[in-house]
Design a protein around this motif. Structure first.
Motif, short mmCIF file in Angstrom:
data_model
loop_
_atom_site.label_atom_id
_atom_site.label_comp_id
_atom_site.label_asym_id
_atom_site.label_seq_id
_atom_site.Cartn_x
_atom_site.Cartn_y
_atom_site.Cartn_z
N GLY A 20 0.81 -1.22 0.00
CA GLY A 20 0.00 0.00 0.00
C GLY A 20 0.83 1.26 0.00
N ASP A 21 2.06 1.18 -0.50
CA ASP A 21 2.98 2.32 -0.45
C ASP A 21 2.90 3.16 -1.72
N TYR A 22 1.70 3.55 -2.07
CA TYR A 22 1.49 4.45 -3.21
C TYR A 22 0.34 5.38 -2.84
N ALA A 23 0.26 6.51 -3.51
CA ALA A 23 -0.77 7.49 -3.17
C ALA A 23 -1.26 8.20 -4.42
N LEU A 24 -2.53 8.05 -4.70
CA LEU A 24 -3.20 8.78 -5.77
C LEU A 24 -4.31 9.61 -5.15
N SER A 25 -4.75 10.62 -5.86
CA SER A 25 -5.90 11.39 -5.39
C SER A 25 -7.18 10.60 -5.61
N HIS A 26 -8.25 11.03 -5.00
CA HIS A 26 -9.57 10.40 -5.18
C HIS A 26 -9.91 10.34 -6.68
N GLU A 27 -9.70 11.45 -7.36
CA GLU A 27 -10.02 11.53 -8.79
C GLU A 27 -9.14 10.61 -9.62
N GLU A 28 -7.87 10.50 -9.25
CA GLU A 28 -6.96 9.62 -10.00
C GLU A 28 -7.35 8.15 -9.83
N TYR A 29 -7.77 7.77 -8.62
CA TYR A 29 -8.26 6.40 -8.44
C TYR A 29 -9.48 6.13 -9.31
N VAL A 30 -10.40 7.08 -9.33
CA VAL A 30 -11.61 6.91 -10.15
C VAL A 30 -11.24 6.82 -11.62
N ASP A 31 -10.36 7.68 -12.08
CA ASP A 31 -9.95 7.65 -13.49
C ASP A 31 -9.32 6.31 -13.86
N PHE A 32 -8.60 5.71 -12.93
CA PHE A 32 -7.96 4.42 -13.19
C PHE A 32 -8.99 3.29 -13.23
N HIS A 33 -9.89 3.28 -12.26
CA HIS A 33 -10.81 2.15 -12.11
C HIS A 33 -12.06 2.22 -12.98
N ALA A 34 -12.55 3.42 -13.26
CA ALA A 34 -13.84 3.54 -13.95
C ALA A 34 -13.91 2.77 -15.27
N PRO A 35 -12.93 2.89 -16.17
CA PRO A 35 -13.04 2.15 -17.45
C PRO A 35 -13.10 0.64 -17.25
N ARG A 36 -12.37 0.12 -16.29
CA ARG A 36 -12.38 -1.31 -16.02
C ARG A 36 -13.71 -1.76 -15.45
N ILE A 37 -14.24 -0.96 -14.54
CA ILE A 37 -15.54 -1.28 -13.95
C ILE A 37 -16.63 -1.24 -15.02
N GLU A 38 -16.57 -0.26 -15.89
CA GLU A 38 -17.57 -0.14 -16.96
C GLU A 38 -17.55 -1.36 -17.87
N GLU A 39 -16.36 -1.89 -18.16
CA GLU A 39 -16.25 -3.09 -18.99
C GLU A 39 -16.86 -4.30 -18.28
N LEU A 40 -16.61 -4.43 -17.00
CA LEU A 40 -17.16 -5.54 -16.24
C LEU A 40 -18.69 -5.48 -16.19
N VAL A 41 -19.21 -4.29 -15.94
CA VAL A 41 -20.66 -4.12 -15.88
C VAL A 41 -21.29 -4.42 -17.23
N ALA A 42 -20.67 -3.92 -18.30
CA ALA A 42 -21.17 -4.18 -19.65
C ALA A 42 -21.15 -5.67 -19.97
#
Length: 203
Positions: A20-42
């Motif tokens: 867990g030795d990394y740090a992104l902003s809330h928005e950066e986490y969302v930007d990283f995960h959103a496309p992957r989550i959208e593919e899974l949901v689709a």
């Protein structure tokens, strides 16, 4: 079918999902995960497994995104661990699970991809949780990020025998993570069937 939403740390491919030795902003986490989550949901998954997560801030970002975009999709959350009572970034496991229990779509929480020998203690630490407990350790092997390989113990674990103890301690969802094999899961499934068959005879 659960769609796996792993941590940003796994993308780094240096073992960060166990530190867990990394740090992104809330928005950066969302930007990283959103496309992957959208593919899974689709793709039509029944739920999401937000798993092997070392950082509560990353999980919060994922859950906030899901609450806004797909609030009816069931989710379970599973943390990676530093020890049986602590998630990888250093927060108490009970605190992390309590935080995610505030999200209505989270139906279970616990830990995965940790040392097999820790499992009963992990479950005991979470017995006061409002949510059903999910645990799925690895086979007892340990990951060496310097060579990107798993180091196996001299003797294989008996997942069936171990799984019965997890259920007795209070786990509700059980399984196996990295380095577990079909025979491990078969043994675990047999243990689950035996426990619940014995339970159902009283009804």
């Amino acid at each position: 079918v659960a769609g796996s939403v792993g941590p940003y740390g796994a993308y780094l491919a240096d073992g960060s999902e166990y530190r867990g030795d990394y740090a992104l902003s809330h928005e950066e986490y969302v930007d990283f995960h959103a496309p992957r989550i959208e593919e899974l949901v689709a793709g039509g998954v029944d739920c999401l497994a937000v798993e092997t997560q070392p950082k509560l801030s990353e999980v919060r970002a994922i859950l906030d995104y899901l609450k806004a975009k797909d609030p009816d999709l069931p989710v379970y959350v599973s943390f990676s661990l530093k020890d049986p009572a602590t998630i990888s970034e250093g927060l108490p496991l009970t605190e992390a699970v309590e935080e995610v229990s505030a999200y209505a779509q989270v139906f279970a929480a616990g830990a995965n991809c940790f040392k097999l020998a820790w499992t009963v203690d992990v479950v005991k630490n979470l017995r006061a949780s409002k949510l059903p407990i999910v645990v799925y350790p690895n086979s007892g092997a340990e990951y060496d990020p310097s060579v990107k390989k798993w180091v196996y113990p001299p003797e294989a674990a008996d997942f069936g025998q171990a799984g019965a103890a997890w259920l007795a301690a209070g786990a509700k969802l059980v399984g196996g993570c990295c380095t577990t094999m079909p025979e491990d899961i078969a043994g675990l499934a047999a243990a689950v069937k035996k426990v619940y068959t014995a339970f159902l005879k009283y009804f």
